[in-house]
Design an enzyme around this catalytic site. Structure first.
Site, PDB file in Angstrom:
ATOM      1  N   HIS A 158       0.821  -1.218   0.000  1.00 44.26           N
ATOM      2  CA  HIS A 158       0.000   0.000   0.000  1.00 44.26           C
ATOM      3  C   HIS A 158       0.855   1.269   0.000  1.00 44.26           C
ATOM      4  O   HIS A 158       0.586   2.211  -0.734  1.00 44.26           O
ATOM      5  CB  HIS A 158      -0.914   0.036   1.235  1.00 44.26           C
ATOM      6  CG  HIS A 158      -2.124  -0.848   1.114  1.00 44.26           C
ATOM      7  ND1 HIS A 158      -3.064  -0.958   2.115  1.00 44.26           N
ATOM      8  CD2 HIS A 158      -2.551  -1.674   0.125  1.00 44.26           C
ATOM      9  CE1 HIS A 158      -4.018  -1.798   1.739  1.00 44.26           C
ATOM     10  NE2 HIS A 158      -3.714  -2.247   0.541  1.00 44.26           N
TER      11      HIS A 158
ATOM     12  N   LYS B  56      -7.743   0.091   3.205  1.00 46.95           N
ATOM     13  CA  LYS B  56      -7.330  -0.088   4.595  1.00 46.95           C
ATOM     14  C   LYS B  56      -6.589  -1.395   4.744  1.00 46.95           C
ATOM     15  O   LYS B  56      -6.876  -2.305   3.955  1.00 46.95           O
ATOM     16  CB  LYS B  56      -8.510  -0.049   5.560  1.00 46.95           C
ATOM     17  CG  LYS B  56      -9.777  -0.802   5.155  1.00 46.95           C
ATOM     18  CD  LYS B  56      -9.754  -2.242   4.796  1.00 46.95           C
ATOM     19  CE  LYS B  56      -9.361  -3.262   5.819  1.00 46.95           C
ATOM     20  NZ  LYS B  56      -9.451  -4.656   5.324  1.00 46.95           N
TER      21      LYS B  56
HETATM   22  N1  LIG Z   1     -13.054  -2.021   2.138  1.00 44.97           N
HETATM   23  C1  LIG Z   1     -13.431  -3.277   2.138  1.00 44.97           C
HETATM   24  O1  LIG Z   1     -14.603  -3.620   2.286  1.00 44.97           O
HETATM   25  C2  LIG Z   1     -12.387  -4.326   1.902  1.00 44.97           C
HETATM   26  C3  LIG Z   1     -12.781  -5.658   1.746  1.00 44.97           C
HETATM   27  C4  LIG Z   1     -11.809  -6.593   1.400  1.00 44.97           C
HETATM   28  C5  LIG Z   1     -10.496  -6.200   1.291  1.00 44.97           C
HETATM   29  N2  LIG Z   1     -10.124  -4.905   1.511  1.00 44.97           N
HETATM   30  C6  LIG Z   1      -8.737  -4.477   1.381  1.00 44.97           C
HETATM   31  O2  LIG Z   1      -8.472  -4.414  -0.023  1.00 44.97           O
HETATM   32  C7  LIG Z   1      -7.167  -4.889  -0.295  1.00 44.97           C
HETATM   33  C8  LIG Z   1      -7.274  -6.019  -1.309  1.00 44.97           C
HETATM   34  O3  LIG Z   1      -8.004  -7.087  -0.752  1.00 44.97           O
HETATM   35  P1  LIG Z   1      -8.641  -8.226  -1.690  1.00 44.97           P
HETATM   36  O4  LIG Z   1      -9.064  -9.324  -0.824  1.00 44.97           O
HETATM   37  O5  LIG Z   1      -9.620  -7.627  -2.606  1.00 44.97           O
HETATM   38  O6  LIG Z   1      -7.324  -8.646  -2.483  1.00 44.97           O
HETATM   39  P2  LIG Z   1      -7.110  -9.774  -3.595  1.00 44.97           P
HETATM   40  O7  LIG Z   1      -8.398 -10.220  -4.180  1.00 44.97           O
HETATM   41  O8  LIG Z   1      -6.173 -10.776  -3.023  1.00 44.97           O
HETATM   42  O9  LIG Z   1      -6.389  -8.933  -4.735  1.00 44.97           O
HETATM   43  C9  LIG Z   1      -5.213  -8.229  -4.542  1.00 44.97           C
HETATM   44  C10 LIG Z   1      -4.695  -7.838  -5.913  1.00 44.97           C
HETATM   45  O10 LIG Z   1      -3.429  -7.235  -5.750  1.00 44.97           O
HETATM   46  C11 LIG Z   1      -2.591  -7.582  -6.840  1.00 44.97           C
HETATM   47  N3  LIG Z   1      -1.316  -8.069  -6.291  1.00 44.97           N
HETATM   48  C12 LIG Z   1      -0.125  -7.466  -6.425  1.00 44.97           C
HETATM   49  N4  LIG Z   1       0.836  -8.127  -5.785  1.00 44.97           N
HETATM   50  C13 LIG Z   1       0.245  -9.211  -5.232  1.00 44.97           C
HETATM   51  C14 LIG Z   1       0.741 -10.298  -4.464  1.00 44.97           C
HETATM   52  N5  LIG Z   1       2.029 -10.399  -4.128  1.00 44.97           N
HETATM   53  N6  LIG Z   1      -0.138 -11.208  -4.058  1.00 44.97           N
HETATM   54  C15 LIG Z   1      -1.448 -11.124  -4.364  1.00 44.97           C
HETATM   55  N7  LIG Z   1      -1.964 -10.111  -5.102  1.00 44.97           N
HETATM   56  C16 LIG Z   1      -1.122  -9.163  -5.540  1.00 44.97           C
HETATM   57  C17 LIG Z   1      -3.327  -8.590  -7.697  1.00 44.97           C
HETATM   58  O11 LIG Z   1      -3.834  -7.883  -8.810  1.00 44.97           O
HETATM   59  P3  LIG Z   1      -3.262  -8.075 -10.290  1.00 44.97           P
HETATM   60  O12 LIG Z   1      -3.067  -9.544 -10.470  1.00 44.97           O
HETATM   61  O13 LIG Z   1      -4.349  -7.516 -11.105  1.00 44.97           O
HETATM   62  O14 LIG Z   1      -1.990  -7.304 -10.407  1.00 44.97           O
HETATM   63  C18 LIG Z   1      -4.500  -9.038  -6.840  1.00 44.97           C
HETATM   64  O15 LIG Z   1      -5.646  -9.268  -7.597  1.00 44.97           O
HETATM   65  C19 LIG Z   1      -6.555  -5.280   1.044  1.00 44.97           C
HETATM   66  O16 LIG Z   1      -5.761  -4.218   1.511  1.00 44.97           O
HETATM   67  C20 LIG Z   1      -7.751  -5.451   1.970  1.00 44.97           C
HETATM   68  O17 LIG Z   1      -7.456  -5.124   3.320  1.00 44.97           O
HETATM   69  C21 LIG Z   1     -11.066  -3.971   1.797  1.00 44.97           C
END
Ligand SMILES: NC(=O)c1ccc[n+]([C@@H]2O[C@H](COP(=O)([O-])OP(=O)(O)OC[C@H]3O[C@@H](n4cnc5c(N)ncnc54)[C@H](OP(=O)(O)O)[C@@H]3O)[C@@H](O)[C@H]2O)c1
Length: 327
Positions: free
Chosen positions: A80, A98
């Site tokens: 982040h 967050k």
């Molecule tokens: N506000 C809310 O309601 C809420 C809810 C859930 C999560 N979040 C937050 O949002 C963020 C993402 O959560 P998520 O669960 O949506 O994530 P996720 O589905 O795991 O996706 C993360 C994305 O980051 C990229 N990425 C870059 N480096 C990576 C690595 N080393 N490992 C995995 N992914 C990597 C990938 O995109 P590319 O492949 O496209 O590059 C992946 O699709 C977190 O900070 C979490 O705390 C917020």
């Protein structure tokens, strides 16, 4: 506004984007113009799936896109800070998921980058934008429960197949992920804590799977928090004062908005209309970029978050010893 919509780009194809995209696409304040992924193929497929005009095969390419004004950073927690700074240095406003950072110094670094660039930066705590949250604050500050004394905040779920959330190098862990909401809720109502105590259960990868914490605020207001990756789905916020109790069954997700106020034997259900908290969040940020209103959250809130999370982790690492929260 309409004619002067803020042009947004998504930095990653994270799952959480699915909650954010409808608000960007339906809004009169915002326009979703681009998405970036680490590969061309994934970016193109995602742009096609969601009807996003431009796909970039690297995060750098999104930051070089002159048409993008604001970037939504939905990476795993670890990157982040790095990508927020890079986006700000590339001239983009940043809405960062967050938790923004694990350490207060990192939060300072990102906000300093925003100030240097004259751009806006906000931590994406969508629950703060829901009218339910504003109503809760109004009730507490308006004396509905007398003098505030105790807060109990909960957010747990069972984590399945998620390497990033279990990866210490990506700042995984239940306190970072969902406990940060409990911290946010406690701080919103009670101010900045002075002392923190926490106990953690670590998993095989070394991140916390379960945390119970206590925060001590000025005026002897106490907060008890629990968060976990190895419990059933639970959320809740209970706010107890000298004369009554407020219960919010879904404070963070606001799936079933509504607040229960109990004073003696009287129990009142305060109805709250459903609302898209993600849209309210991006609309607030777009309007802030156009100078129409302040962003809901800024440096002080993000710093308070990181200071408290850091103190809880320091206590948990020290086996639950009370530690001072940095101020
Ligand atoms: N506000 C809310 O309601 C809420 C809810 C859930 C999560 N979040 C937050 O949002 C963020 C993402 O959560 P998520 O669960 O949506 O994530 P996720 O589905 O795991 O996706 C993360 C994305 O980051 C990229 N990425 C870059 N480096 C990576 C690595 N080393 N490992 C995995 N992914 C990597 C990938 O995109 P590319 O492949 O496209 O590059 C992946 O699709 C977190 O900070 C979490 O705390 C917020």
């Amino acid at each position: 506004m309409g004619v002067d919509r803020v042009r947004w780009g998504l930095l990653s194809t994270a799952r959480i984007n699915a909650a954010v995209i409808p608000g960007l696409k339906e809004s009169e304040e915002s326009e979703l113009v681009a998405v970036a992924s680490r590969t061309e193929e994934r970016a193109a497929a995602y742009a096609h799936e969601w009807g996003i005009p431009r796909a970039h095969g690297s995060y750098e390419a999104l930051l070089e896109d002159p048409d993008v004004e604001a970037v939504y950073i939905s990476l795993p927690n670890g990157p982040h800070v790095e990508w927020s700074v890079r986006a700000l240095e590339a001239g983009k406003h940043v809405l960062c998921e967050k938790p923004m950072a694990r350490h207060p110094a990192e939060v300072e670094r990102v906000f300093d980058a925003a100030d240097r660039a004259g751009l806006l930066l906000m931590e994406a705590f969508m629950w703060r934008h829901h009218p339910q949250t504003a109503r809760l604050v109004e009730l507490v500050h308006g004396g509905a429960i007398g003098e505030l004394r105790l807060i109990r905040a909960t957010f747990t779920f069972t984590l399945v197949d998620d390497e990033a959330r279990l990866d210490p190098a990506l700042a995984g862990g239940s306190l970072m992920d969902v406990g940060c909401y409990c911290v946010s809720g406690s701080r919103l109502l009670a101010g900045e804590p002075e002392t923190a105590m926490a106990w953690q259960v670590l998993g095989e990868t070394g991140v916390d799977l379960r945390v119970v914490g206590t925060l001590v605020f000025p005026g002897n207001v106490l907060a008890q928090l629990d968060c976990a990756y190895d419990l059933p789905s639970r959320q809740g916020l209970e706010v107890v004062g000298s004369e009554g109790t407020l219960r919010v069954p879904t404070p963070w997700g606001a799936d079933e908005p509504g607040i229960v106020l109990q004073r003696g034997d009287d129990v009142e259900l305060i109805a709250i209309a459903t609302a898209d908290r993600y849209r309210l969040q991006s609309d607030n940020f777009s309007r802030a970029i156009r100078g129409l209103e302040p962003p809901m959250l800024g440096r002080e809130d993000a710093l308070g978050q990181a200071r408290t999370i850091d103190a809880l982790y320091r206590s948990a690492t020290a086996g639950g010893e009370p530690v001072k929260v940095e101020s």
